[in-house]
Design an enzyme around this catalytic site. Structure first.
Site, short mmCIF file in Angstrom:
data_model
loop_
_atom_site.label_atom_id
_atom_site.label_comp_id
_atom_site.label_asym_id
_atom_site.label_seq_id
_atom_site.Cartn_x
_atom_site.Cartn_y
_atom_site.Cartn_z
N TYR A 124 -30.03 32.72 33.31
CA TYR A 124 -28.49 32.62 33.51
C TYR A 124 -28.24 33.78 34.89
CZ TYR A 124 -27.31 29.55 29.81
OH TYR A 124 -27.28 28.59 28.79
N LYS A 171 -40.87 31.31 23.11
CA LYS A 171 -41.64 30.24 23.47
C LYS A 171 -42.78 30.95 23.95
CE LYS A 171 -42.77 25.94 23.92
NZ LYS A 171 -43.09 25.02 22.73
N ASP A 204 -38.87 25.59 19.31
CA ASP A 204 -39.13 24.11 18.86
C ASP A 204 -39.13 24.08 17.29
OD1 ASP A 204 -41.31 25.36 19.64
OD2 ASP A 204 -42.12 23.26 20.32
N ASP A 228 -28.06 30.08 23.76
CA ASP A 228 -26.59 29.32 24.22
C ASP A 228 -26.87 27.85 23.24
OD1 ASP A 228 -24.35 27.99 25.27
OD2 ASP A 228 -25.53 28.11 27.17
#
Ligand code: NAI
Length: 341
Positions: A124, A171, A204, A228
């Site tokens: 972002y 991740k 995930d 988000d």
């Protein structure tokens, strides 16, 4: 004790839900002097700027704001005022407590998860460019400073609210440097809180685990983009964006806001549900040291939702209006107030 708080009703259904929440807080007996400002489309037509400088000055002075939703005009060149507020005030922590509520039918029971999202960096940062025609690059920025302060925020929140576990989400198996740094900062901060369990999950796997058994989680800590997405996923577990609270918090101040949008399709029709903004106001009352009033409002919400459909708005299966919900809340607060409170 009287408080001075900046009030940004916003547009669309913003003024309706804000008026409702202001009335309910008054019924709860909290003395607040509101400094009200236009933001968004109303401020563009009056001042040519959706976020006039007086608004930032007011929040910096008062340290607290309550904000309704604001329409982000498409194709006008104006940036989202939500993003501008977060950047200008360095509101680095996005906090979203998510809890199951009575009479809001969902697939899960007794969900009680706190989502803490880093608000200032990651993908972002707005650093995107075209390398050659047909190839663009978007930079993911992760810093030790921002990762450490958001991890500390999450553990401090857990410590002060009696939560048992903080789970960092990442991740790092693929993004070994960026998410690896975020995870390392989390592990460093975790050592300062030996009484709070610290673990981590790959994003995930977390998503799968959340829909299989959300009750295994307590406080979730995420970078900006994962946060988000996952904060909306978690809101969906208890009934969606219309029922959960949101706050953006930093050293310079805190902005408590509804997480839904300005709902132009129902604006001005007495149909808007004030519950999301009210939940944010409950967080705000805790933040300003009005914990007992916050608890009374919370108890009244449970009571009103557990009673007849005429006291709830249509989006959550009721038959009532914004005004009906407001009146029911004030009535519940009047009945629920104990001597000495
Ligand atoms: P939205 O959240 O405004 O509306 C989506 C659907 O949910 C609509 O059917 C609406 O009627 C319903 N809804 C939303 N809040 C409700 C409430 N409190 N009570 C009853 N029903 C409710 O999302 P949408 O349509 O994508 O966005 C509209 C505008 O809001 C856009 O300009 C967007 O940029 C802005 N927005 C502002 C936000 C903020 O200020 N924090 C957050 C999200 C969107």
């Amino acid at each position: 004790m009287s408080h001075v708080i900046t009030l940004l009703p916003g547009d669309g259904i913003g003024p309706e839900v804000t008026a409702s929440v202001v009335a309910i807080i008054e019924c709860a007996g909290v003395d607040i002097e509101w400094e009200k400002y236009f933001v968004g489309s109303e401020a563009i037509s009056r001042y040519g700027d959706p976020l006039p400088p007086e608004v930032l000055e007011s929040i910096l002075r008062n340290k607290v704001a309550l904000k309704g939703p604001v329409t982000t005009p498409v194709g006008t060149g104006f940036a989202s005022i939500n993003v501008r507020l977060r950047k200008a005030l360095d509101l680095y922590a996005n906090l979203r407590p998510v809890k199951s509520m009575p009479n809001i039918i969902t697939r899960y029971e007794n969900v009680d998860v706190i989502v803490v999202r880093e608000n200032t960096e990651d993908l972002y940062s707005g650093l995107e460019h075209e390398v050659v025609p047909g190839v663009v690059e978007s930079l993911k920025i992760i810093t030790e400073r921002a990762s450490t302060r958001i991890a500390r925020f999450a553990f401090e929140y857990a410590r002060t609210h009696g939560r048992k576990k903080v789970t960092a989400v990442h991740k790092a198996n693929i993004m070994k440097m960026s998410d690896g740094l975020f995870l390392q900062c989390f592990r460093n901060v975790a050592k300062e809180y030996p009484n709070i369990e610290a673990d981590d999950k790959i994003i995930d796997n977390l998503c799968m685990q959340l829909v299989v058994n959300p009750n295994q989680f307590d406080v979730l800590l995420l970078e900006n983009l994962y946060g988000d997405i996952v904060s909306d996923l978690v809101a969906g577990l208890v009934g969606g964006l219309g029922v959960v609270a949101g706050a953006n918090i930093g050293e310079n101040g805190a902005v408590f806001e509804a997480v839904h949008g300005s709902a132009p399709d129902i604006a001005g029709q007495n149909k808007a549900n004030p519950l999301a903004l009210l939940q944010s106001a409950v967080l705000m009352l805790h933040h300003i040291g009005e914990g007992r009033a916050a608890q009374r409002v919370q108890d009244a919400i449970v009571k009103v939702l557990a009673s007849g459909p005429e006291q709830r708005t249509r989006d959550i299966g009721g038959t009532g209006t914004t005004a009906d919900f407001t009146a029911a809340m004030c009535e519940a607060l009047r009945k629920g107030t104990r001597a000495g409170d």
